[in-house]
Scaffold this active site. Structure first.
Site, PDB file in Angstrom:
ATOM      1  N   ARG A 176      -3.656   4.194  -1.322  1.00  0.00           N
ATOM      2  CA  ARG A 176      -4.150   3.105  -2.167  1.00  0.00           C
ATOM      3  C   ARG A 176      -3.586   1.751  -1.777  1.00  0.00           C
ATOM      4  O   ARG A 176      -2.435   1.631  -1.373  1.00  0.00           O
ATOM      5  CB  ARG A 176      -3.789   3.383  -3.635  1.00  0.00           C
ATOM      6  CG  ARG A 176      -4.271   4.714  -4.129  1.00  0.00           C
ATOM      7  CD  ARG A 176      -3.991   4.910  -5.611  1.00  0.00           C
ATOM      8  NE  ARG A 176      -2.593   4.824  -5.977  1.00  0.00           N
ATOM      9  CZ  ARG A 176      -1.733   5.833  -5.893  1.00  0.00           C
ATOM     10  NH1 ARG A 176      -2.133   6.998  -5.450  1.00  0.00           N
ATOM     11  NH2 ARG A 176      -0.485   5.681  -6.246  1.00  0.00           N
ATOM     12  N   HIS A 183       0.847  -1.194   0.000  1.00  0.00           N
ATOM     13  CA  HIS A 183       0.000   0.000   0.000  1.00  0.00           C
ATOM     14  C   HIS A 183       0.880   1.240   0.000  1.00  0.00           C
ATOM     15  O   HIS A 183       2.061   1.203   0.376  1.00  0.00           O
ATOM     16  CB  HIS A 183      -0.954   0.014   1.203  1.00  0.00           C
ATOM     17  CG  HIS A 183      -0.286   0.334   2.516  1.00  0.00           C
ATOM     18  ND1 HIS A 183      -0.151   1.623   2.991  1.00  0.00           N
ATOM     19  CD2 HIS A 183       0.286  -0.465   3.454  1.00  0.00           C
ATOM     20  CE1 HIS A 183       0.453   1.598   4.160  1.00  0.00           C
ATOM     21  NE2 HIS A 183       0.745   0.352   4.467  1.00  0.00           N
ATOM     22  N   CYS A 184       0.301   2.360  -0.469  1.00  0.00           N
ATOM     23  CA  CYS A 184       0.993   3.645  -0.415  1.00  0.00           C
ATOM     24  C   CYS A 184       0.191   4.560   0.507  1.00  0.00           C
ATOM     25  O   CYS A 184      -0.442   4.086   1.450  1.00  0.00           O
ATOM     26  CB  CYS A 184       1.157   4.235  -1.810  1.00  0.00           C
ATOM     27  SG  CYS A 184      -0.390   4.534  -2.668  1.00  0.00           S
ATOM     28  N   VAL A 185       0.193   5.843   0.269  1.00  0.00           N
ATOM     29  CA  VAL A 185      -0.456   6.782   1.187  1.00  0.00           C
ATOM     30  C   VAL A 185      -1.973   6.656   1.167  1.00  0.00           C
ATOM     31  O   VAL A 185      -2.632   6.769   2.195  1.00  0.00           O
ATOM     32  CB  VAL A 185      -0.051   8.235   0.839  1.00  0.00           C
ATOM     33  CG1 VAL A 185      -0.743   9.225   1.762  1.00  0.00           C
ATOM     34  CG2 VAL A 185       1.457   8.396   0.952  1.00  0.00           C
TER      35      VAL A 185
END
Length: 474
Positions: free
Chosen positions: A30, A26-28
């Site tokens: 999504r 995961h990113c910030v």
């Protein structure tokens, strides 16, 4: 039961089950999935999950927009699915199995520039602020700038160039470091290689092109011109990849007990030599050719057409990831011509996407659930981050995305036809005006107004007349 257990179970089912997941991270905002078969993911059902704000596929990854609580969702998903999470770097590596050669090249290019974006944004803001205090004549009936009447602001203007120079003039150091990091080579060697391209003892390549005589390294039997590649992108990329490739190749043959001595020497020294004899001149020629072609296209009699096409297609380029190529072109234009006429169009595209979302907010002004998604997306878009707006709102409805593309095309046409130039890459969206050269700020403001008004009106018109309506309706 954890907060997102139910939603995580639904996502696992609709994405094709545990057996369809090759990797997850995961990113910030999504969830990022590398799926064995993207066709097994039921996007329509996934987008109906309460906390999901949209889905899209980019760079071989199936991405699900969750928002600021994505880390909590990720933890619950890992518990429910039993799938071990991986780092973003591993996920990116796995995802390349789904890409063709062009997509892989773009993916590599994006990974080079992504770590540099914070510095480029700061540099753009600094140069924009220097514009305001040092170049715009706002005082004494439009005859003097702030630095003309205040020693304090003159000092600030002078001091801030220290940072601006470090970011843009010495950009090759950041590029060679980023490539070394990305390819698993020794990062300090990448930094040293970059410094050898911009050392103060080297004469700038543009000065040499202008007729200045470069000093030389004299080896008796031959001489090598001491030419620097300050602010250059392509020479740094070629040199960085050469160093990392050579170092990684040497590691396959050099015994571990002498690797600390042998590998750095035989990786760095030949690369620096190649950089100044072969790679630098070739890279400078390629970079100059690309920037000249783009600049000629934007300033020719058909520049308006180029601008309209670019403005219309930039948002779709973001979906494919191809937009990352514009970073290198912008930086090359800046070094060649002291500014870029490409970046203003990118900022206008950001604004246009945000304005289309603003129209959706107006159309759904009584829908509190819709506003929880659309208002933050619009704000983010106006500040230069378009993903929440594009993937969470505009692509769902389709017609606001089309309206934004048309508004961006018209605004870009006005910008280029008026000769608008930015000093640098900076923050996108509305703050992008800080990067514009002072003499062009007024016309850029006109283009901004077009990027705000046209998508807003067209979105409402398309909605009322059911034009280009997608799977989600007003």
């Amino acid at each position: 039961m954890a907060k997102f257990t139910k939603q995580a179970e639904e996502l696992l089912e609709y994405i094709g089950g545990k057996e369809n997941i090759s990797a997850v991270s995961h990113c910030v905002t999504r969830m990022r999935f590398v799926l064995n078969d993207n066709q097994k993911a039921d996007m329509e059902k996934i987008e109906k999950i309460d906390c999901v704000k949209g889905t899209f596929t980019q760079a071989g990854q199936f991405q699900v927009i969750i928002g600021n609580e994505v880390s909590d969702f990720y933890n619950d998903f890992v518990k429910v699915s039993g799938v071990s999470g991986v780092s973003k770097d591993v996920a990116k590596k796995n995802s390349r199995q789904n890409l063709n050669w062009l997509q892989r090249m773009i993916s590599h290019l994006a990974e080079i520039f992504t770590p540099l974006i914070p510095a480029l944004v700061v540099g753009g803001l600094i140069l924009g602020f220097r514009n305001v205090i040092g170049d715009i004549k706002l005082l004494e009936e439009g005859t003097k700038t702030l630095t003309d009447v205040s020693q304090f602001w003159a000092g600030v203007h002078h001091f801030l160039w220290l940072i601006g120079e470090a970011i843009f003039f010495f950009l090759p150091v950041g590029i060679t470091w980023s490539i070394s990091k990305k390819m698993g080579a020794t990062e300090i060697l990448g930094i040293i290689l970059g410094v050898t391209l911009v050392s103060p003892q080297l004469l700038n390549a543009y000065a040499v092109a202008g007729g200045a005589e470069a000093p030389v390294w004299d080896f008796g039997f031959t001489q090598i011109k001491m030419i620097g590649y300050q602010a250059q992108v392509i020479p740094a990329i070629l040199a960085g990849f050469t160093l990392a490739t050579l170092e990684n190749w040497l590691r396959k043959f050099v015994p571990e007990y002498i690797s600390m001595i042998v590998i750095p020497f035989f990786a760095l020294v030949p690369t620096v030599l190649l950089a100044h004899v072969v790679l630098g001149p070739i890279g400078w020629t390629i970079g100059s050719y690309i920037s000249n072609v783009v600049y000629a296209g934007l300033t020719s009699a058909f520049g308006w057409l180029f601008a309209a096409v670019f403005g219309f297609t930039y948002a779709p380029l973001v979906i494919t990831g191809l937009h990352h190529m514009t970073n290198a072109i912008d930086l090359q234009l800046m070094s060649e011509f002291g500014g870029t006429n490409l970046w203003p169009m990118i900022a206008l595209s950001n604004i246009a996407q945000g304005s289309a979302v603003l129209a959706i907010i107006y159309l759904n002004r009584d829908d509190e659930e819709e506003k929880q998604v659309s208002i933050p997306a619009a704000i983010s878009c106006y500040l230069g981050v378009t993903e929440p707006a594009m993937f969470g709102i505009n692509l769902k409805y389709i017609f606001p995305f089309l309206a934004a593309m048309i508004g961006s095309a018209i605004a870009g046409l006005v910008s280029v036809s008026s000769g608008v130039m930015a000093n640098s890459i900076g923050v996108g969206g509305l703050p992008g005006i800080l990067s514009i050269q002072p003499q062009h700020i007024l016309m850029f403001a006109v283009a901004m107004l077009i990027a705000i008004v046209v998508p807003f009106i067209l979105t409402i018109f398309f909605a009322k007349n059911k034009i280009a309506v997608g799977k989600k309706r007003i």
